[in-house]
Every structure is written in structure tokens, then in C-alpha cells.
Design an enzyme around this catalytic site. Sequence first.
Site, short mmCIF file in Angstrom:
data_model
loop_
_atom_site.label_atom_id
_atom_site.label_comp_id
_atom_site.label_asym_id
_atom_site.label_seq_id
_atom_site.Cartn_x
_atom_site.Cartn_y
_atom_site.Cartn_z
CB ALA A 216 9.84 26.34 45.23
CB CYS A 341 14.71 29.67 61.24
SG CYS A 341 14.52 28.95 59.61
#
Length: 417
Positions: A216, A341
Site C-alpha cells: 500500500a 533496504c
Amino acid sequence: EEEDDSITIKGVRISGRPLYLDMQATTPVDPRVLDAMLPFYLSRYGNPHSRTHLYGWESDAAVEEARARVARLIGADPREIFFTSGATECNNIAVKGVMHFYRDRRRHVITTQTEHKCVLDSCRYLQQEGFEVTYLPVRPDGLIDVAQLADAIRPDTGLVSVMAVNNEIGVVQPLEEIGRICREKGVPFHTDAAQALGKIPIDVNQMGIGLMSLSAHKIYGPKGVGALYLRRRPRIRVEPQMSGGGQERGIRSGTVPTPIVVGFGAACEIAAKEMDYDERRVSALQQRLLDGIRSKVDDVVINGSMEHRYAGNLNLSFAYVEGESLLMGLKEVAVSSGSACTSASLEPSYVLRALGVDEDMAHTSIRFGIGRFTTEEEVDRATELTVHQVLKLREMSPLYEMAKAGIDIKSIQWSQH
């Protein structure tokens, strides 16, 4: 004493909040999404699995409406959508879950060298358990060779996992062709579509997708929620990675977090309506940024295919400039040099290395992420600051001087002191 609006954080002083061009890392929540979520925090706070009262029923209805909205955006049946905590969890369920379920017959996975870390790590995990993994290389434009994929499929191949839109370089893989090959060979096709959802049209049936990971917070929704698409016909089975009360039809136990699921549904509905408009706007801004930089700076290389690319991702390398210095100098622009990341490590991006980008060029890459709320003013300011910084650093760079003097830098034998 004049008012000082500057902010000091992590030892760095900047003159106010930077402008945000890192939309691949995350996006702001669309105000319309927040509006849809608020009632489920304040008044309709029931557990959607409570079967005995109105609070549970209304939450359940809201979750099912959100499920239908996510499904509509990808051409799926709502019963094929399973809510999770995000795309990382989806990738884990898809890669480990499929292979564990079919472990007796299927011992081989095919993926690419440029996948997101969580797919690569899930594959490494399977390798430690004795499964075999083929990591397909990509061409210099970042796309896989579809013929090579077809050749790599074996009778015991249990999964092909190829991401839809790359998070670092924005290239769009040929999903329909991959899906067709997988269908012909009878192998489930999984795609990590976190960066593709709501940005490029996706139709799971037309593209032959068996499993798909969605998130999302990449589409102006809340953080902490995602969805796994899992095909019903022909049915694909996975072994759940989370044990518990059996919610989400046993695929993903744990109370479904109504407010953020509702937010995800709202974000998908808005994306469905505004995808074409966003695409045109973002493309124009990408062109504006690229033209602005290229008109003033030479030796700028675009990483990844320009033809098969999502326009909101522009990954550029600036020759003869050290990437970290460039990022440090671009304090007023929130951009990154690759994936959030893995940006803590000083290794050059493994995605760029897979494209065959030289290490020095891989170190100079900057990813500009343009989105729904990016303005022309922001793009112009980012252009101005980037150009200024690159020119300043090149002025200090002996390599740039040598290259301009016609010396082939790669042929220099540096003495080791």
C-alpha cells in the site's frame, strides 16, 4: 538575532525540510485515503473477526469492500486477495510457501539477479534447504532475455519469480511474455508488483500471473499493509508462513488491521481512476528533469531501458563524481542512491552491477522518484541543485580534467603505494 528555520538531524544542518523525490522508497498518504481510514480508528474500531455484534460486522464489511477494490485494480477475483503486512511478507509467502507446498515434486526456482532483496533472500533460504535456484542475468538495459528464461525451466521447476517494475531502475519486465511461457510449461509465475501497482496497467489473467505481491505505501496508502494475489483457477497452493487463528482463509493468521486495509482499498480505487492522468503528469515531469540536467551537464548516463520503464523512476549516473559526495551535497533534495533496504551498505548497487555498469559509475548513481504530488517547481529546484553540485564536484575532480584532456582513464596504471 534573526529567526533560524534550519533543522539539525544526525549531525547535518539543513535549511528546512528537503523536497521529496524518493517515491520508490515510500509515498505520502493521499489525503483522501486518510479520510477513509479515520472512522475505523475512532468510532468503528471493531475486530473484523468478531462475529457477534455490529462493531465486528461493519469492520468485516469494510475489509471485504477494500478486498474488492484491490482485486478490481488488477483484474482479479476478491477471493484471490489475502491481506498481509506488506510486499516483503508476500514475497516470503510466495517463494517459500509454494516451494514448501510442492516440495515432493518441485525442487527448482527461477528468479533474476535484480530482484528485491526479500526475494533473493527467500531463494537463498530455500537453497540452504536443498532446493536449486537459477538466478537469470539481465541485459544491459535491465530486462531479462525471455528465451533464456524458457530454456531455464525444468520438469521440476516449481516457481518463476520476476519483478514487474524494478525498485532501483524502474524497468518494466515483459510480464505477458513471461506469463505465457510459464503457462505453456505449467509453472506458477510470481511477480513482485510493489512498484507497479497503480502505476502501470496490470491484468492477472492477461499476463498469466499466478501469485503477485502488492504494497500500500508505494501507492499513497498507509505503511504496514500489503496483499498477496493467489490464483484460484488453476489453483495455486502455498504453505502459510504464519501460524495462528486461521484468518485470511488460513493463508495469513493474525487480526486483519481494518484501518490500514481500508486505506489500501481507497488507495487502489483512486489509482484505478487516476492512473492515466498520473502517468501523463509524471512522464512530463521526468522529461523536464532529464532535459534540465542534460542541458547543463555532460556524461550523464540513464541506468536501465528508457523504452520499457515506469516514468516515475529516473536513475542517473554522473561520470567522475563520487555518489556519496553528491548525495551529501544534495541535502535539500531527498533522493537515494538505490534501494532504501540496502542503502546502509557502501557496496555499489547489485542491480546496477547486474546491468554490467562499471563500479565507478554504479557508485555515482542517483535515483529520482517522481510521484502524484511532485510539482514542476520541485523538479526545477532539484535540477538546479543537482547541476550545481555535479559541476562543483567535477571541478574538484582530477579524473574529470584528465578525461576532458582526452586521457583514457581506464588505461591508467595506478601505482600502489
